[in-house]
Design an enzyme around this catalytic site. Structure first.
Site, PDB file in Angstrom:
ATOM      1  N   LYS A  59      17.739   2.489   0.526  1.00 29.23           N
ATOM      2  CA  LYS A  59      18.316   2.606   1.308  1.00 29.23           C
ATOM      3  C   LYS A  59      19.675   1.996   1.205  1.00 29.23           C
ATOM      4  O   LYS A  59      19.234   0.586   1.450  1.00 29.23           O
ATOM      5  CB  LYS A  59      17.646   1.864   2.930  1.00 29.23           C
ATOM      6  CG  LYS A  59      16.367   2.757   3.207  1.00 29.23           C
ATOM      7  CD  LYS A  59      15.689   2.227   4.858  1.00 29.23           C
ATOM      8  CE  LYS A  59      15.107   2.043   4.898  1.00 29.23           C
ATOM      9  NZ  LYS A  59      14.353   1.931   6.120  1.00 29.23           N
ATOM     10  N   ARG A  95       0.794   6.758   7.400  1.00 31.46           N
ATOM     11  CA  ARG A  95       0.801   7.045   6.104  1.00 31.46           C
ATOM     12  C   ARG A  95       0.030   8.390   5.281  1.00 31.46           C
ATOM     13  O   ARG A  95       0.340   8.697   4.577  1.00 31.46           O
ATOM     14  CB  ARG A  95      -0.251   6.327   5.138  1.00 31.46           C
ATOM     15  CG  ARG A  95       0.245   4.691   5.756  1.00 31.46           C
ATOM     16  CD  ARG A  95      -0.550   3.421   4.946  1.00 31.46           C
ATOM     17  NE  ARG A  95      -0.907   2.547   5.189  1.00 31.46           N
ATOM     18  CZ  ARG A  95       0.447   1.361   4.898  1.00 31.46           C
ATOM     19  NH1 ARG A  95       1.163   1.798   3.782  1.00 31.46           N
ATOM     20  NH2 ARG A  95       0.579   0.041   4.822  1.00 31.46           N
ATOM     21  N   PHE A 113      13.751   4.209   9.976  1.00 31.15           N
ATOM     22  CA  PHE A 113      13.167   3.310   9.866  1.00 31.15           C
ATOM     23  C   PHE A 113      12.258   4.953   9.253  1.00 31.15           C
ATOM     24  O   PHE A 113      12.048   5.849  10.168  1.00 31.15           O
ATOM     25  CB  PHE A 113      12.218   2.779  10.886  1.00 31.15           C
ATOM     26  CG  PHE A 113      11.252   1.863  10.364  1.00 31.15           C
ATOM     27  CD1 PHE A 113      11.599   0.896   9.581  1.00 31.15           C
ATOM     28  CD2 PHE A 113       9.469   2.817  10.822  1.00 31.15           C
ATOM     29  CE1 PHE A 113      10.075   0.020   9.327  1.00 31.15           C
ATOM     30  CE2 PHE A 113       9.153   1.622  10.246  1.00 31.15           C
ATOM     31  CZ  PHE A 113       8.384   0.953   9.644  1.00 31.15           C
ATOM     32  N   ASP A 171       4.338   3.806   6.329  1.00 33.37           N
ATOM     33  CA  ASP A 171       3.736   3.558   7.229  1.00 33.37           C
ATOM     34  C   ASP A 171       4.388   2.326   8.669  1.00 33.37           C
ATOM     35  O   ASP A 171       5.592   2.116   8.056  1.00 33.37           O
ATOM     36  CB  ASP A 171       2.085   2.404   7.550  1.00 33.37           C
ATOM     37  CG  ASP A 171       2.911   1.085   7.623  1.00 33.37           C
ATOM     38  OD1 ASP A 171       3.756   0.733   6.088  1.00 33.37           O
ATOM     39  OD2 ASP A 171       2.505  -0.168   8.068  1.00 33.37           O
ATOM     40  N   GLU A 228       7.373   2.374  -6.501  1.00 33.50           N
ATOM     41  CA  GLU A 228       7.276   1.386  -5.360  1.00 33.50           C
ATOM     42  C   GLU A 228       7.355   2.711  -3.995  1.00 33.50           C
ATOM     43  O   GLU A 228       8.436   4.120  -4.672  1.00 33.50           O
ATOM     44  CB  GLU A 228       8.045  -0.001  -5.392  1.00 33.50           C
ATOM     45  CG  GLU A 228       9.706  -0.082  -4.439  1.00 33.50           C
ATOM     46  CD  GLU A 228       8.187  -0.697  -3.149  1.00 33.50           C
ATOM     47  OE1 GLU A 228       7.047  -0.137  -3.193  1.00 33.50           O
ATOM     48  OE2 GLU A 228       8.681  -2.285  -2.063  1.00 33.50           O
ATOM     49  N   ASP A 229       7.562   2.875  -2.326  1.00 32.03           N
ATOM     50  CA  ASP A 229       7.935   3.624  -2.205  1.00 32.03           C
ATOM     51  C   ASP A 229       9.047   3.788  -1.577  1.00 32.03           C
ATOM     52  O   ASP A 229       9.605   4.522  -1.384  1.00 32.03           O
ATOM     53  CB  ASP A 229       6.988   3.468  -1.117  1.00 32.03           C
ATOM     54  CG  ASP A 229       6.798   2.199  -0.126  1.00 32.03           C
ATOM     55  OD1 ASP A 229       7.548   1.253  -0.894  1.00 32.03           O
ATOM     56  OD2 ASP A 229       6.222   2.070   1.142  1.00 32.03           O
ATOM     57  N   ASP A 267      14.837  -1.487   0.072  1.00 31.90           N
ATOM     58  CA  ASP A 267      15.227  -1.220   1.568  1.00 31.90           C
ATOM     59  C   ASP A 267      16.099  -2.565   1.262  1.00 31.90           C
ATOM     60  O   ASP A 267      17.028  -2.591   0.476  1.00 31.90           O
ATOM     61  CB  ASP A 267      14.426  -1.676   2.796  1.00 31.90           C
ATOM     62  CG  ASP A 267      14.888  -1.818   3.917  1.00 31.90           C
ATOM     63  OD1 ASP A 267      15.616  -0.829   4.260  1.00 31.90           O
ATOM     64  OD2 ASP A 267      14.446  -2.560   4.904  1.00 31.90           O
ATOM     65  N   ARG A 309       1.201  -0.966  -0.265  1.00 29.43           N
ATOM     66  CA  ARG A 309       0.005   0.130  -0.460  1.00 29.43           C
ATOM     67  C   ARG A 309       0.879   1.682  -0.089  1.00 29.43           C
ATOM     68  O   ARG A 309       0.370   1.997  -0.159  1.00 29.43           O
ATOM     69  CB  ARG A 309      -0.706   0.032   1.183  1.00 29.43           C
ATOM     70  CG  ARG A 309      -2.277  -0.962   1.842  1.00 29.43           C
ATOM     71  CD  ARG A 309      -2.288  -1.090   2.149  1.00 29.43           C
ATOM     72  NE  ARG A 309      -2.397  -2.383   3.275  1.00 29.43           N
ATOM     73  CZ  ARG A 309      -2.254  -2.478   4.314  1.00 29.43           C
ATOM     74  NH1 ARG A 309      -3.787  -1.808   5.135  1.00 29.43           N
ATOM     75  NH2 ARG A 309      -2.430  -3.985   4.779  1.00 29.43           N
ATOM     76  N   GLY A 310       1.842   1.416   0.306  1.00 26.60           N
ATOM     77  CA  GLY A 310       3.537   2.380   0.746  1.00 26.60           C
ATOM     78  C   GLY A 310       2.780   3.517  -0.373  1.00 26.60           C
ATOM     79  O   GLY A 310       3.133   4.223  -0.478  1.00 26.60           O
TER      80      GLY A 310
HETATM   81  P1  IMP Z   1      12.542  -5.147   0.884  1.00 28.75           P
HETATM   82  O1  IMP Z   1      11.097  -5.949   0.911  1.00 28.75           O
HETATM   83  O2  IMP Z   1      12.762  -4.918   2.865  1.00 28.75           O
HETATM   84  O3  IMP Z   1      13.323  -3.892  -0.281  1.00 28.75           O
HETATM   85  O4  IMP Z   1      11.467  -3.951   1.540  1.00 28.75           O
HETATM   86  C1  IMP Z   1      11.069  -3.323   0.841  1.00 28.75           C
HETATM   87  C2  IMP Z   1       9.208  -2.824   2.014  1.00 28.75           C
HETATM   88  O5  IMP Z   1       9.497  -2.668   3.418  1.00 28.75           O
HETATM   89  C3  IMP Z   1       8.505  -1.601   0.929  1.00 28.75           C
HETATM   90  O6  IMP Z   1       8.032  -1.612  -0.222  1.00 28.75           O
HETATM   91  C4  IMP Z   1       7.894  -0.647   2.652  1.00 28.75           C
HETATM   92  O7  IMP Z   1       6.805  -0.687   2.327  1.00 28.75           O
HETATM   93  C5  IMP Z   1       8.457  -1.469   3.178  1.00 28.75           C
HETATM   94  N1  IMP Z   1       9.237  -0.608   3.974  1.00 28.75           N
HETATM   95  C6  IMP Z   1      11.154  -1.018   4.368  1.00 28.75           C
HETATM   96  N2  IMP Z   1      11.757  -0.194   4.714  1.00 28.75           N
HETATM   97  C7  IMP Z   1      10.688   0.743   5.316  1.00 28.75           C
HETATM   98  C8  IMP Z   1      10.393   1.508   6.492  1.00 28.75           C
HETATM   99  O8  IMP Z   1      11.672   2.491   6.925  1.00 28.75           O
HETATM  100  N3  IMP Z   1       9.430   1.917   7.113  1.00 28.75           N
HETATM  101  C9  IMP Z   1       8.550   1.617   6.469  1.00 28.75           C
HETATM  102  N4  IMP Z   1       8.086   0.399   5.526  1.00 28.75           N
HETATM  103  C10 IMP Z   1       9.334   0.814   5.045  1.00 28.75           C
HETATM  104 MG    MG Z   2       6.017  -1.624   0.116  1.00 30.91          MG
END
Ligand code: IMP
Ligand code: MG
Length: 178
Positions: free
Chosen positions: A133, A167, A154, A161, A101-102, A105, A45-46
């Site tokens: 990140k 959000r 974070f 969220d 994508e938001d 990470d 949803r981000g």
């Molecule tokens: P990844 O699969 O580890 O790259 O995670 C990506 C998803 O994790 C993002 O689409 C976010 O929804 C969530 N996410 C990663 N970092 C944060 C953060 O700092 N705050 C909130 N959600 C996060």
């Molecule tokens: Mg996400």
């Protein structure tokens, strides 16, 4: 589940985000110039706030679709195992696609989604992430376009969220436990 008390410190203002999106939209318009129609895929949803602002800056024919991949739950750590909870409504075979994508990470989510969508043979598929990140990366993937690189904090707001809260903040802020 309840979260420990925290405050939110502003990191990227709404104005700064808006200015960056204007620039990104110009780059995307150039990259997809001449497209019949661009399928803009928001990852729920981000990305819902980001995609809303981004498509309104895009001077292209766009179609908006959404895909939901499994997330963190209420935790602050990636589960590293990505599942598709809601698939696209439309076909992307032979089409121009932009995945929105938001945050990238660990990279697991975007890597998985890009692999899935590429298997459907789009004509062209590019990605955009509002935040990146890089220091957290575990899978080798980088979005075609990134809004801002941020340190290992974070963050919440602008669609993002913490345990489904915050959000609706118009800016990006970092969570600080008190
Ligand atoms: P990844 O699969 O580890 O790259 O995670 C990506 C998803 O994790 C993002 O689409 C976010 O929804 C969530 N996410 C990663 N970092 C944060 C953060 O700092 N705050 C909130 N959600 C996060
Ligand atoms: Mg996400």
């Amino acid at each position: 589940m309840t979260q420990p008390p925290y405050v939110i410190d502003e990191m990227i203002s709404a104005k700064t985000i808006a200015a960056r999106i204007e620039d990104l939209a110009k780059e995307i318009e150039t990259a997809f110039a001449g497209t019949e129609k661009l399928v803009v895929v928001g990852l729920l949803r981000g990305s819902f706030v980001f995609i809303a602002d981004l498509v309104r800056e895009l001077d292209l024919n766009v179609e908006v679709d959404f895909l939901e991949a499994s997330s963190y739950g209420d935790a602050m750590e990636s589960s590293r195992e990505v599942r598709i909870l809601k698939d696209l409504r439309g076909e992307i075979n032979g089409r121009d696609v932009l995945v929105v994508e938001d945050i990238v990470d660990t990279g697991f989510t975007l890597h998985h989604v890009v692999g899935l969508l590429r298997s459907r043979k789009p004509k062209r598929l590019e990605t955009i992430a509002l935040l990146d990140k890089p220091s957290r990366r575990e899978v080798d993937i980088k979005a075609t376009w990134t809004g801002f690189q941020i340190p290992d904090e974070f963050v919440v707001g602008y669609g993002i969220d913490y345990a489904q809260r915050n959000r609706n903040l118009p800016f990006i802020g970092k969570v600080r436990f008190t």
